[in-house]
Design an enzyme around this catalytic site. Sequence first.
Site, PDB file in Angstrom:
ATOM      1  N   CYS A 169      -7.837   0.061  30.552  1.00  0.00           N
ATOM      2  CA  CYS A 169      -9.074  -0.157  31.307  1.00  0.00           C
ATOM      3  C   CYS A 169     -10.052  -1.017  30.520  1.00  0.00           C
ATOM      4  O   CYS A 169     -11.094  -0.540  30.049  1.00  0.00           O
ATOM      5  CB  CYS A 169      -9.695   1.193  31.650  1.00  0.00           C
ATOM      6  SG  CYS A 169      -8.527   2.211  32.545  1.00  0.00           S
TER       7      CYS A 169
ATOM      8  N   GLU B 240       2.654 -14.172  -1.335  1.00  0.00           N
ATOM      9  CA  GLU B 240       2.478 -12.984  -0.475  1.00  0.00           C
ATOM     10  C   GLU B 240       2.647 -13.338   1.003  1.00  0.00           C
ATOM     11  O   GLU B 240       1.748 -13.142   1.809  1.00  0.00           O
ATOM     12  CB  GLU B 240       1.072 -12.402  -0.680  1.00  0.00           C
ATOM     13  CG  GLU B 240       0.739 -12.018  -2.107  1.00  0.00           C
ATOM     14  CD  GLU B 240      -0.736 -11.631  -2.288  1.00  0.00           C
ATOM     15  OE1 GLU B 240      -1.550 -11.899  -1.383  1.00  0.00           O
ATOM     16  OE2 GLU B 240      -1.069 -11.071  -3.335  1.00  0.00           O
TER      17      GLU B 240
ATOM     18  N   GLY C 259      -0.193 -16.807   4.127  1.00  0.00           N
ATOM     19  CA  GLY C 259      -0.939 -17.641   5.062  1.00  0.00           C
ATOM     20  C   GLY C 259      -0.162 -18.716   5.784  1.00  0.00           C
ATOM     21  O   GLY C 259      -0.679 -19.329   6.721  1.00  0.00           O
TER      22      GLY C 259
HETATM   23  C1  PLP Z   1      -2.910 -10.797   5.108  1.00  0.00           C
HETATM   24  C2  PLP Z   1      -2.653 -11.162   3.700  1.00  0.00           C
HETATM   25  C3  PLP Z   1      -1.476 -11.851   3.346  1.00  0.00           C
HETATM   26  C4  PLP Z   1      -0.452 -12.310   4.352  1.00  0.00           C
HETATM   27  O1  PLP Z   1      -0.921 -13.274   5.223  1.00  0.00           O
HETATM   28  P1  PLP Z   1       0.070 -14.022   6.225  1.00  0.00           P
HETATM   29  O2  PLP Z   1      -0.791 -14.976   6.934  1.00  0.00           O
HETATM   30  O3  PLP Z   1       0.665 -13.001   7.130  1.00  0.00           O
HETATM   31  O4  PLP Z   1       1.116 -14.690   5.395  1.00  0.00           O
HETATM   32  C5  PLP Z   1      -1.269 -12.119   2.011  1.00  0.00           C
HETATM   33  N1  PLP Z   1      -2.159 -11.729   1.066  1.00  0.00           N
HETATM   34  C6  PLP Z   1      -3.287 -11.069   1.367  1.00  0.00           C
HETATM   35  C7  PLP Z   1      -4.212 -10.658   0.287  1.00  0.00           C
HETATM   36  C8  PLP Z   1      -3.571 -10.761   2.683  1.00  0.00           C
HETATM   37  O5  PLP Z   1      -4.716 -10.117   2.981  1.00  0.00           O
END
Ligand code: PLP
Length: 418
Positions: free
Chosen positions: A342, A273, A239
């Site tokens: 389009c 993540e 995130g």
């Molecule tokens: C999309 C997602 C992420 C990555 O989010 P970013 O904003 O690209 O860092 C990490 N964990 C989960 C579960 C996600 O769905």
Amino acid sequence: MHDFQYREENLYCEDFSIEAIAKEVGTPFYLYSLNTLESHFQAFDSAFSKVNHLVCFSAKANSNIAILRVFVRRGGGVDVVSGGELFRAMKAGARPERIVYSGVGKRPEEIEYALEFPILMFCVESAQELLAIDGIAGRMGAKAPVALRVNPDVNPQTHPYITTGLKKNKFGINIRKSIDDYILASTLPNIKVIGVSCHIGSQLTDVGPFVEAVQRIKELALKLRAEGIHIQYIDLGGGLGITYHQEEPPHPREYAQSLLNELGEIECTLILEPGRVIVGNAGILVTKVLYAKEGGEKNFIIVDAAMNDLIRPSLYGSYQRIQPVQKKERPEIVADVVGPICESADFLAKDRKLPRMEAGELLAVMSAGAYGFSMSSNYNSRPRAAEVLVDKGRFYIIREREDYDDLIKGEFIPDILA
Ligand SMILES: *Cc1c(COP(=O)(O)O)cnc(C)c1O
């Protein structure tokens, strides 16, 4: 920081002129810098070096197997949200014990596929999913490692389509009710509870919401331990935002420090993540001007890339910086940059001040490395763009441009229509 810089008047990716790449591969194409990818991963990973941790790159941000490989080679894991992404992670050489699997709607065959390896853990998003995994693991004679993905109900202050940690979002299990599900999980014979996970949203540019989420997750982990449920992993999701325009997100170092301060001396392995923050500014979309339409109510620059190639502006109203590949003295105009599709929603920029471009010239759509190609489609029967990776003075095609035959792959005209 990234490796797309002008040398004299020409935009380069590392040591390669982008115009020269376009001559060889045609347009539109995605272009990634290996050096930027590696240094972003390194910066993120080393920010957590003081604690046991695993950086699982979020495959949905950019799922090309060569890109996944870049991080796998540096010891990273992968965060997947489908069987298809798990397949890609394995093709990229990921170690299954470094793969986490999130997502609200895992299908039975996907669960089985993940249990075959087996992966590090499932981030489970409902009690019913827990029961489904338990049943499948039981039939396979396996024990499924799980974390419950809890919804900490914090407001990430980002675009409503990319918030995921509010009570009203479909993701995760309400943190207050999660204790019951944890107790259920601990009684299931084929489930091994090992973690707590959360992911509150994307493109966050402030540490506040992350810190709030960590406080709640930590509190939960301690409560669970008191209940005798041994939590070994805390997964804080992704995130962290990037600069598209004027945002000033915290550096990964600052982000890590805030999380670690809040976590304190809690014994466990931390999982992160990140997606966008690693790849977003490591990739661009290169497109060619087809026509300029001026003098009406509005000016339009019509280019050969469209919303099927990069949907973020149409879907979220996102800002993508756009600059000429060849910088030279020319008058400025205000124009919409639009594709050939389009749909009126087919635009890459609206009312943008840009140099007046001529047909045949190239534009670089910056910060397109995350949720660019991975969200692309074949709408309007447009073959998907090529993807190219630059390493210093060399470039490699990591995905061929699709051709017309690719468009109809798997389609059949039944005999009754003969
Ligand atoms: C999309 C997602 C992420 C990555 O989010 P970013 O904003 O690209 O860092 C990490 N964990 C989960 C579960 C996600 O769905």
